[in-house]
Design an enzyme around this catalytic site. Sequence first.
Site, mmCIF file in Angstrom:
data_model
loop_
_atom_site.group_PDB
_atom_site.id
_atom_site.type_symbol
_atom_site.label_atom_id
_atom_site.label_comp_id
_atom_site.label_asym_id
_atom_site.label_seq_id
_atom_site.Cartn_x
_atom_site.Cartn_y
_atom_site.Cartn_z
ATOM 1 N N LEU A 94 0.863 -1.180 0.000
ATOM 2 C CA LEU A 94 0.000 0.000 0.000
ATOM 3 C C LEU A 94 0.895 1.224 0.000
ATOM 4 C CD1 LEU A 94 -2.973 -0.475 2.530
ATOM 5 C CD2 LEU A 94 -3.137 0.112 0.109
ATOM 6 N N ASP A 95 0.551 2.215 -0.822
ATOM 7 C CA ASP A 95 1.327 3.454 -0.851
ATOM 8 C C ASP A 95 1.361 4.097 0.537
ATOM 9 O OD1 ASP A 95 1.770 3.127 -3.533
ATOM 10 O OD2 ASP A 95 0.168 4.485 -4.160
#
Length: 295
Positions: free
Chosen positions: A37-38
């Site tokens: 996930l960013d």
Amino acid sequence: MNGVVLIYKEKEFTSFDVVAVVRKLIGQKKVGHTGTLDPNATGVLPVLLGTATKAQDIIPCHDKRYRADFRFGIATDTLDIWGEVTEEKPSNISCEEVEKALESFRGQIEQLPPMYSAVSIDGKRLYQYAREGKEVERRPRTVTVYELELLSYDTRSQSGALYIYCSNGTYIRTIIDDLARSLGTVGVMTDLTRFEACGYKLEDCIRLGELKEMIDNNDFSFLHSVESIFMSYDALEVSDKQAHRFVNGNPLDISRTSLRDHAEDKKIYRVKDRQGNFLSLGIVDGDSLKLYKHF
């Protein structure tokens, strides 16, 4: 400790940051995660512990569900609101236009991975090239968008939110960028929450702070079983003698199991003993059930 910890990843943490914190809190080396996930994204991040890390390459369900906020009229180098602005463009897109444009982004679509991503080319991550000011040639990838809906849209601010159910490897930032350009404008993602990943849901997740508190109180109810990773596979119960034989690597005769009349070649099963304990994964191979992966 073997199993899965479902972490609600908060903003400003990378997925690797979360793994490092969990590794320290749990006190063991074998820790991994199932999908990046960013840093500015939030939501479900399944973290694998101990023998569960052996499942990383064989997880049966990598589909994910997201809520993604967006805004038209601005473009950045990272395709999200946290990047450097590269273009601004007047935008006057209607809700009806957005709804119609979304039709072409459902089903199998081609995506060009963004430069700010973890895709590796010639042994180097794309984001490393991007930080050096370089842009390299990338090949489009085929991904599947099972569901794509407009949750909200405000014509005055030219902003809204999308619900996206998609396959592994789908870049939500790219969907928004491509959507905007198909409408004759530019756009960026302004927020992203992943509320389902690999079959695990947001409501079952805990924050890192909660994990620390539970460990301090010797409460390990946060731990999900290794078997939970494979719930999309059918279960197969075997006898005690078969269980002993199977976990030692010996194949089982299909005709001596409940699969005798409906065995499907190459189908994978969760093999369990009569007490309901998960033993391993088994795969049908002709007339035999063979060990596929032991945990």
